[in-house]
Design an enzyme around this catalytic site. Structure first.
Site, PDB file in Angstrom:
ATOM      1  N   HIS A 120      -3.287  -4.838   3.753  1.00  0.00           N
ATOM      2  CA  HIS A 120      -1.956  -4.921   3.126  1.00  0.00           C
ATOM      3  C   HIS A 120      -0.863  -5.065   4.178  1.00  0.00           C
ATOM      4  O   HIS A 120      -0.982  -4.574   5.294  1.00  0.00           O
ATOM      5  CB  HIS A 120      -1.684  -3.746   2.175  1.00  0.00           C
ATOM      6  CG  HIS A 120      -1.431  -2.403   2.799  1.00  0.00           C
ATOM      7  ND1 HIS A 120      -1.983  -1.238   2.296  1.00  0.00           N
ATOM      8  CD2 HIS A 120      -0.676  -2.024   3.848  1.00  0.00           C
ATOM      9  CE1 HIS A 120      -1.556  -0.217   3.004  1.00  0.00           C
ATOM     10  NE2 HIS A 120      -0.778  -0.658   3.961  1.00  0.00           N
TER      11      HIS A 120
ATOM     12  N   GLU B 115      -0.905  -4.721  -1.735  1.00  0.00           N
ATOM     13  CA  GLU B 115      -2.335  -4.432  -1.689  1.00  0.00           C
ATOM     14  C   GLU B 115      -3.146  -5.684  -2.027  1.00  0.00           C
ATOM     15  O   GLU B 115      -2.608  -6.655  -2.583  1.00  0.00           O
ATOM     16  CB  GLU B 115      -2.643  -3.311  -2.687  1.00  0.00           C
ATOM     17  CG  GLU B 115      -1.995  -1.969  -2.346  1.00  0.00           C
ATOM     18  CD  GLU B 115      -2.649  -1.261  -1.160  1.00  0.00           C
ATOM     19  OE1 GLU B 115      -3.167  -1.935  -0.246  1.00  0.00           O
ATOM     20  OE2 GLU B 115      -2.618  -0.017  -1.134  1.00  0.00           O
TER      21      GLU B 115
ATOM     22  N   ASP C  65       9.372  -0.918   2.149  1.00  0.00           N
ATOM     23  CA  ASP C  65       8.803  -0.254   0.980  1.00  0.00           C
ATOM     24  C   ASP C  65       9.241   1.197   0.873  1.00  0.00           C
ATOM     25  O   ASP C  65       9.854   1.749   1.784  1.00  0.00           O
ATOM     26  CB  ASP C  65       7.267  -0.359   1.005  1.00  0.00           C
ATOM     27  CG  ASP C  65       6.688  -0.096   2.396  1.00  0.00           C
ATOM     28  OD1 ASP C  65       7.390   0.503   3.220  1.00  0.00           O
ATOM     29  OD2 ASP C  65       5.544  -0.493   2.648  1.00  0.00           O
TER      30      ASP C  65
ATOM     31  N   ASP D 176      -6.884  -2.171   4.721  1.00  0.00           N
ATOM     32  CA  ASP D 176      -7.343  -3.076   3.652  1.00  0.00           C
ATOM     33  C   ASP D 176      -6.603  -4.418   3.680  1.00  0.00           C
ATOM     34  O   ASP D 176      -6.713  -5.212   2.756  1.00  0.00           O
ATOM     35  CB  ASP D 176      -7.203  -2.405   2.270  1.00  0.00           C
ATOM     36  CG  ASP D 176      -5.753  -2.102   1.892  1.00  0.00           C
ATOM     37  OD1 ASP D 176      -4.844  -2.389   2.707  1.00  0.00           O
ATOM     38  OD2 ASP D 176      -5.524  -1.582   0.785  1.00  0.00           O
TER      39      ASP D 176
HETATM   40  C1  GLP Z   1       1.591   1.922   5.397  1.00  0.00           C
HETATM   41  C2  GLP Z   1       2.844   1.030   5.200  1.00  0.00           C
HETATM   42  C3  GLP Z   1       2.672  -0.288   5.911  1.00  0.00           C
HETATM   43  C4  GLP Z   1       1.971  -0.027   7.220  1.00  0.00           C
HETATM   44  C5  GLP Z   1       0.556   0.365   6.971  1.00  0.00           C
HETATM   45  C6  GLP Z   1      -0.192   0.812   8.209  1.00  0.00           C
HETATM   46  O1  GLP Z   1       1.138   2.590   4.327  1.00  0.00           O
HETATM   47  N1  GLP Z   1       3.304   0.808   3.877  1.00  0.00           N
HETATM   48  O2  GLP Z   1       3.932  -0.890   6.093  1.00  0.00           O
HETATM   49  O3  GLP Z   1       1.972  -1.180   8.000  1.00  0.00           O
HETATM   50  O4  GLP Z   1       0.452   1.253   5.911  1.00  0.00           O
HETATM   51  O5  GLP Z   1       0.127   2.117   8.580  1.00  0.00           O
HETATM   52  P1  GLP Z   1      -0.131   2.688  10.039  1.00  0.00           P
HETATM   53  O6  GLP Z   1       0.811   1.989  10.944  1.00  0.00           O
HETATM   54  O7  GLP Z   1       0.191   4.156   9.934  1.00  0.00           O
HETATM   55  O8  GLP Z   1      -1.538   2.425  10.376  1.00  0.00           O
END
Ligand code: GLP
Length: 256
Positions: free
Chosen positions: A134, A139, A63, A132
């Site tokens: 995702h 989302e 992404d 959440d």
């Molecule tokens: C982000 C990314 C995801 C990631 C998630 C968790 O915003 N787009 O790919 O897995 O949220 O983030 P973190 O690893 O910092 O908890």
């Protein structure tokens, strides 16, 4: 789904590192799907230390934020070059990250899907998970068959990612993300999750119903999905004891 519960993030990362290192040794031209966020940082550090050969590896990132130029400190382009690519011998032409500045997002998303297909498809998709539920930036309520497209972040994700931008208001609203249907075509998915704040999302992913309101639950439909999680992220799993037993008693030939 294989649920691998380890004592801490380091141990869970070590399992994931072994899986990826083995793939890169067995298939030097592997196609990897890569994630950002704090979760895969330990993994990338470990892979860098292993000094693997990335010369003919191809990567596709999950992404990118819409409206952030590549050079922006919080763009996922910057994240990936800073935390992985500049430390390994990957060829720049084999690195793919959605272009958040594209003037034609729809076309850019369709081309991204085409490039994944043209590369032979993703061998292994690394995933984190949002609080959440995702994966990528799919989302809650994302179509379970979605492809790469534009999405709008939830308030929860804004709050979660505020730490990178200084405040929630500075987190972009729109993102480009590979879809849940895109992940379903990867030959293998490897999801990492650490810490108690991920426990609800992990419980819903593993033991909840398959539902668009919990996007990661799509992994229940994937024929080869591994979850490498620490004890804290496993804290709300009802059948954790069973998962631990299964992993501990895997036949020798299945362990890596
Ligand atoms: C982000 C990314 C995801 C990631 C998630 C968790 O915003 N787009 O790919 O897995 O949220 O983030 P973190 O690893 O910092 O908890």
């Amino acid at each position: 789904m294989e649920i691998i519960i380890q004592s801490d993030a380091e141990a869970a990362t070590a399992v994931a590192t072994r899986v990826i290192a083995r793939l890169l040794r067995e298939k030097p031209n592997a196609v990897l799907g890569l994630a950002t966020g704090s979760t895969p940082l330990l993994l990338y550090r470990a892979l860098i230390e292993m000094k693997l050969d990335w010369r003919i590896v191809t990567t596709f990132n999950l992404d990118e934020y819409v409206g952030l130029p590549k050079e922006h400190k919080q763009s996922y382009h910057s994240f990936m070059w800073e935390n992985l690519f500049r430390h390994v011998n990957i060829s720049k032409k084999n690195v793919h990250i959605p272009d958040g500045m594209s003037k034609d997002i729809e076309k850019c998303c369709a081309q991204y899907e085409n490039k994944i297909r043209a590369s032979g498809g993703i061998d292994l998709q690394v995933l984190g998970i949002g609080t959440d539920g995702h994966i990528g930036f799919n989302e809650p309520t994302s179509s379970l068959t979605s492809r790469t497209r534009i999405k709008t972040l939830t308030r929860q994700t804004h709050l979660d990612n505020a730490r990178f931008f200084g405040s929630a208001d500075k987190v972009p609203h729109h993102v480009i993300t590979m879809g849940l249907g895109t992940f379903m075509e990867a030959r293998q998915c490897l999801l990492l999750a650490f810490g108690a704040k991920k426990a609800n999302a992990i419980a819903a992913t593993v033991e909840g119903p398959l539902a668009a309101i919990n996007p990661a639950s799509i992994l229940q439909m994937h024929p080869n999905a591994k979850l490498c999680i620490d004890e804290a992220a496993a804290g709300k799993l009802k059948h954790a004891e069973y998962y631990r037993w299964v992993y501990k008693n895997k036949p020798e030939w299945q362990v890596f």
